[in-house]
Write a protein that holds these residues in place. Sequence first.
Motif, PDB file in Angstrom:
ATOM      1  N   PRO A  47      48.924   3.486  31.428  1.00  0.00           N
ATOM      2  CA  PRO A  47      49.178   2.732  32.661  1.00  0.00           C
ATOM      3  C   PRO A  47      49.131   1.217  32.465  1.00  0.00           C
ATOM      4  CG  PRO A  47      47.755   4.582  33.132  1.00  0.00           C
ATOM      5  CD  PRO A  47      47.884   4.517  31.632  1.00  0.00           C
ATOM      6  N   LEU A  48      48.235   0.739  31.628  1.00  0.00           N
ATOM      7  CA  LEU A  48      48.163  -0.697  31.367  1.00  0.00           C
ATOM      8  C   LEU A  48      49.430  -1.183  30.671  1.00  0.00           C
ATOM      9  CD1 LEU A  48      44.447  -0.830  30.209  1.00  0.00           C
ATOM     10  CD2 LEU A  48      45.380  -2.114  32.153  1.00  0.00           C
ATOM     11  N   LEU A  49      49.908  -0.424  29.688  1.00  0.00           N
ATOM     12  CA  LEU A  49      51.134  -0.815  28.998  1.00  0.00           C
ATOM     13  C   LEU A  49      52.334  -0.771  29.935  1.00  0.00           C
ATOM     14  CD1 LEU A  49      50.652   0.938  25.527  1.00  0.00           C
ATOM     15  CD2 LEU A  49      50.635  -1.524  25.989  1.00  0.00           C
ATOM     16  N   ARG A  50      52.407   0.251  30.763  1.00  0.00           N
ATOM     17  CA  ARG A  50      53.530   0.344  31.709  1.00  0.00           C
ATOM     18  C   ARG A  50      53.554  -0.858  32.651  1.00  0.00           C
ATOM     19  NH1 ARG A  50      51.949   5.937  32.758  1.00  0.00           N
ATOM     20  NH2 ARG A  50      53.138   7.353  31.424  1.00  0.00           N
ATOM     21  N   ALA A  51      52.373  -1.355  32.993  1.00  0.00           N
ATOM     22  CA  ALA A  51      52.292  -2.498  33.909  1.00  0.00           C
ATOM     23  C   ALA A  51      52.636  -3.808  33.219  1.00  0.00           C
ATOM     24  CB  ALA A  51      50.899  -2.582  34.522  1.00  0.00           C
ATOM     25  N   GLY A  52      52.722  -3.798  31.895  1.00  0.00           N
ATOM     26  CA  GLY A  52      53.036  -5.019  31.154  1.00  0.00           C
ATOM     27  C   GLY A  52      51.824  -5.778  30.667  1.00  0.00           C
ATOM     28  N   ALA A  53      50.636  -5.160  30.721  1.00  0.00           N
ATOM     29  CA  ALA A  53      49.425  -5.828  30.236  1.00  0.00           C
ATOM     30  C   ALA A  53      49.384  -5.807  28.710  1.00  0.00           C
ATOM     31  CB  ALA A  53      48.179  -5.139  30.791  1.00  0.00           C
ATOM     32  N   THR A  54      48.719  -6.801  28.143  1.00  0.00           N
ATOM     33  CA  THR A  54      48.464  -6.811  26.698  1.00  0.00           C
ATOM     34  C   THR A  54      47.331  -5.849  26.402  1.00  0.00           C
ATOM     35  OG1 THR A  54      49.200  -9.095  26.425  1.00  0.00           O
ATOM     36  CG2 THR A  54      47.702  -8.227  24.762  1.00  0.00           C
ATOM     37  N   VAL A  55      47.576  -4.874  25.531  1.00  0.00           N
ATOM     38  CA  VAL A  55      46.545  -3.900  25.149  1.00  0.00           C
ATOM     39  C   VAL A  55      46.347  -3.983  23.637  1.00  0.00           C
ATOM     40  CG1 VAL A  55      45.845  -1.484  25.101  1.00  0.00           C
ATOM     41  CG2 VAL A  55      47.121  -2.379  27.070  1.00  0.00           C
ATOM     42  N   ALA A  56      45.186  -4.469  23.236  1.00  0.00           N
ATOM     43  CA  ALA A  56      44.802  -4.522  21.832  1.00  0.00           C
ATOM     44  C   ALA A  56      43.781  -3.418  21.564  1.00  0.00           C
ATOM     45  CB  ALA A  56      44.222  -5.890  21.490  1.00  0.00           C
ATOM     46  N   ALA A  57      43.473  -3.203  20.294  1.00  0.00           N
ATOM     47  CA  ALA A  57      42.478  -2.198  19.932  1.00  0.00           C
ATOM     48  C   ALA A  57      41.606  -2.732  18.812  1.00  0.00           C
ATOM     49  CB  ALA A  57      43.151  -0.889  19.503  1.00  0.00           C
ATOM     50  N   GLY A  58      40.328  -2.397  18.858  1.00  0.00           N
ATOM     51  CA  GLY A  58      39.399  -2.901  17.860  1.00  0.00           C
ATOM     52  C   GLY A  58      38.461  -1.826  17.353  1.00  0.00           C
ATOM     53  N   GLY A  59      37.769  -2.151  16.274  1.00  0.00           N
ATOM     54  CA  GLY A  59      36.818  -1.231  15.677  1.00  0.00           C
ATOM     55  C   GLY A  59      35.445  -1.283  16.309  1.00  0.00           C
ATOM     56  N   ASP A  60      35.131  -2.407  16.981  1.00  0.00           N
ATOM     57  CA  ASP A  60      33.874  -2.582  17.693  1.00  0.00           C
ATOM     58  C   ASP A  60      32.702  -2.584  16.715  1.00  0.00           C
ATOM     59  OD1 ASP A  60      32.085  -2.925  19.737  1.00  0.00           O
ATOM     60  OD2 ASP A  60      32.629  -1.133  20.849  1.00  0.00           O
ATOM     61  N   ASN A  61      32.024  -1.479  16.574  1.00  0.00           N
ATOM     62  CA  ASN A  61      30.793  -1.437  15.776  1.00  0.00           C
ATOM     63  C   ASN A  61      31.043  -0.804  14.421  1.00  0.00           C
ATOM     64  OD1 ASN A  61      30.004  -0.928  18.872  1.00  0.00           O
ATOM     65  ND2 ASN A  61      28.457  -2.206  17.868  1.00  0.00           N
ATOM     66  N   LEU A  62      30.489  -1.424  13.388  1.00  0.00           N
ATOM     67  CA  LEU A  62      30.667  -0.955  12.019  1.00  0.00           C
ATOM     68  C   LEU A  62      29.334  -0.451  11.475  1.00  0.00           C
ATOM     69  CD1 LEU A  62      32.504  -0.702   9.493  1.00  0.00           C
ATOM     70  CD2 LEU A  62      31.789  -3.029   8.887  1.00  0.00           C
ATOM     71  N   ARG A  63      29.155   0.874  11.524  1.00  0.00           N
ATOM     72  CA  ARG A  63      27.991   1.525  10.936  1.00  0.00           C
ATOM     73  C   ARG A  63      26.678   0.937  11.462  1.00  0.00           C
ATOM     74  NH1 ARG A  63      30.323   0.776   4.858  1.00  0.00           N
ATOM     75  NH2 ARG A  63      32.494   1.055   5.454  1.00  0.00           N
ATOM     76  N   ASP A  64      26.550   0.977  12.775  1.00  0.00           N
ATOM     77  CA  ASP A  64      25.317   0.541  13.423  1.00  0.00           C
ATOM     78  C   ASP A  64      24.954   1.572  14.488  1.00  0.00           C
ATOM     79  OD1 ASP A  64      26.698  -0.008  15.844  1.00  0.00           O
ATOM     80  OD2 ASP A  64      27.020  -2.098  15.330  1.00  0.00           O
ATOM     81  N   PRO A  65      23.865   1.404  15.239  1.00  0.00           N
ATOM     82  CA  PRO A  65      23.471   2.441  16.196  1.00  0.00           C
ATOM     83  C   PRO A  65      24.498   2.729  17.292  1.00  0.00           C
ATOM     84  CG  PRO A  65      21.605   1.036  15.705  1.00  0.00           C
ATOM     85  CD  PRO A  65      22.796   0.389  15.062  1.00  0.00           C
ATOM     86  N   PHE A  66      25.452   1.832  17.505  1.00  0.00           N
ATOM     87  CA  PHE A  66      26.487   2.065  18.511  1.00  0.00           C
ATOM     88  C   PHE A  66      27.649   2.900  17.966  1.00  0.00           C
ATOM     89  CE2 PHE A  66      24.123  -1.585  19.811  1.00  0.00           C
ATOM     90  CZ  PHE A  66      24.130  -1.586  21.194  1.00  0.00           C
ATOM     91  N   HIS A  67      27.823   2.936  16.660  1.00  0.00           N
ATOM     92  CA  HIS A  67      28.824   3.776  16.010  1.00  0.00           C
ATOM     93  C   HIS A  67      28.414   3.911  14.556  1.00  0.00           C
ATOM     94  CE1 HIS A  67      32.998   4.500  14.213  1.00  0.00           C
ATOM     95  NE2 HIS A  67      32.659   5.603  14.856  1.00  0.00           N
ATOM     96  N   LEU A 112      26.271  -2.683   9.849  1.00  0.00           N
ATOM     97  CA  LEU A 112      25.628  -2.064   8.691  1.00  0.00           C
ATOM     98  C   LEU A 112      24.129  -1.866   8.887  1.00  0.00           C
ATOM     99  CD1 LEU A 112      27.531  -4.136   5.967  1.00  0.00           C
ATOM    100  CD2 LEU A 112      28.186  -1.938   6.971  1.00  0.00           C
ATOM    101  N   THR A 113      23.742  -1.520  10.119  1.00  0.00           N
ATOM    102  CA  THR A 113      22.328  -1.278  10.420  1.00  0.00           C
ATOM    103  C   THR A 113      22.056   0.164  10.823  1.00  0.00           C
ATOM    104  OG1 THR A 113      22.679  -2.002  12.719  1.00  0.00           O
ATOM    105  CG2 THR A 113      21.894  -3.665  11.149  1.00  0.00           C
ATOM    106  N   ALA A 114      23.050   1.060  10.700  1.00  0.00           N
ATOM    107  CA  ALA A 114      22.879   2.431  11.184  1.00  0.00           C
ATOM    108  C   ALA A 114      21.706   3.141  10.516  1.00  0.00           C
ATOM    109  CB  ALA A 114      24.165   3.233  10.966  1.00  0.00           C
ATOM    110  N   SER A 115      21.472   2.854   9.238  1.00  0.00           N
ATOM    111  CA  SER A 115      20.376   3.518   8.529  1.00  0.00           C
ATOM    112  C   SER A 115      19.026   2.863   8.796  1.00  0.00           C
ATOM    113  CB  SER A 115      20.649   3.523   7.023  1.00  0.00           C
ATOM    114  OG  SER A 115      20.739   2.195   6.533  1.00  0.00           O
ATOM    115  N   LEU A 116      19.046   1.733   9.496  1.00  0.00           N
ATOM    116  CA  LEU A 116      17.800   1.004   9.750  1.00  0.00           C
ATOM    117  C   LEU A 116      17.265   1.239  11.156  1.00  0.00           C
ATOM    118  CD1 LEU A 116      18.814  -2.441   8.189  1.00  0.00           C
ATOM    119  CD2 LEU A 116      17.561  -0.559   7.092  1.00  0.00           C
ATOM    120  N   GLY A 117      18.163   1.512  12.118  1.00  0.00           N
ATOM    121  CA  GLY A 117      17.747   1.733  13.497  1.00  0.00           C
ATOM    122  C   GLY A 117      18.410   2.971  14.054  1.00  0.00           C
ATOM    123  N   ARG A 118      17.642   4.013  14.337  1.00  0.00           N
ATOM    124  CA  ARG A 118      18.199   5.293  14.772  1.00  0.00           C
ATOM    125  C   ARG A 118      18.483   5.300  16.265  1.00  0.00           C
ATOM    126  NH1 ARG A 118      14.911  10.302  13.556  1.00  0.00           N
ATOM    127  NH2 ARG A 118      16.838  11.227  14.389  1.00  0.00           N
TER     128      ARG A 118
END
Length: 433
Positions: free
Chosen positions: A297-317, A74-80
């Motif tokens: 390819p990771l799923l076919r190999a049997g690896a665990t593949v998770a997914a995340g939101g990472d950055n929430l309204r900050d300079p990275f996203h 929640l820093t997207a409006s504070l740091g461009r």
Amino acid sequence: MSWLRSAMTAAGDIVDVEIADGVIGQVLPAAGTAGTPTDDAAAAGGLGPDDVDLSGQVLLPSFVEPHAHLDKALTASLGRNLTGDLAGAVAAMDLLREVTTPADIITRAEAALRIHLAYGTTHIRSHVNVLNEVGLSGLEAMIEVRERWRGVIDLQLVALVNDAAGPLLREALKIGADVAGGCPHMEDDPDRAVAACLDAAGEAGRPMDLHTDETLNPAALSLRTMADLVLRTGFPHGVTASHCVSLSMQPVETQREIAQRVAEAGIAVVALPQTNLFLQGRDHPVATPRGLTAVRPLLRAGATVAAGGDNLRDPFHLVGRGDALEVAALMITCGHLDPIEALDTVTAAPRAAMGLPAVALTPGAPADLVAMPATDVLDALGIAGAERTVWRDGRVVARTVVRSELAAPAGTSSVSAAAAWSMASSTPFQPKA
């Protein structure tokens, strides 16, 4: 003890779910379907005092966020971010850090937690900057947040260092970080940084979660180094590689070979579609790469593949809702997963990556659940509405109610949005066998 009545599962079954002592007790066909629950309240056709009618709602395991940055949220409006890319985001945060206090971090992190909780997330792994020029103050603030929210949203804190061979990582693990972290691809010697992080994690008996190959440069391939080190040392505490963007730029044979090594090493990979779609590919004006790791390819190999939101309204996203269903939808759109596979990346897979107990609609599983109005699981993904009820250890920890009033065409009466959805019947989504 209570019952969740007439809920639809991801598989399309209508069930009654008993919750007792924080876990799922029984899962039975709902009254009036193929079978009938045996308890008196259901047989009488009514609800007990603590029961919940979930007719017209889909019931799922609660969501798990495997990769957040709550100290930046929640820093997207504070740091461009002046350039829009990873370097621009880092530069923006460097300037913002000069005026950020631990109290600021706590306030914004707790606001972000409330956003995640309302959408059904009950467990989060958050990376926290532990930098040579800053020290441990951000981590200490986030430890305070972790302890305050324990039992509602459980946090795992990753010490994200910029010098893996320095003393701060070991110090951070001593004072309370749960996981060893770093960004090897941003250090002068990435392979040495991976080894240093693994050594510190092993000494502390903690898992390791590294920002790995967060670049479209195919020459950056620390993921291979990580897999080789884990296999050679037999590291026993759990390893996660987040981002792994450059894997998508490798030839097919290289992708297959590395994916097999990752699966053999038991390394979980976290895809981060929102931030990587935003930051990556800006220097590729034609046929812009998606910036997502090699999911299939990771799923076919049997690896665990998770997914995340990472950055929430900050300079990275700059945007993002803090909603795991937004992440799952992107895994369908840009990762080409089917809906059930996409849901797995925000439920079962991150639980495995974070060493959490599995949650399913089966007796004995933790009653960490989320319900939302929808005709089936595909409808739930498509609507991704804010109206949800969230259970943690069998107790309601969040409930959001939404009411919409719509104008009607001439000659008809106004209907509520809920009625409109119920009128728009569809064929239930059938998951792949």
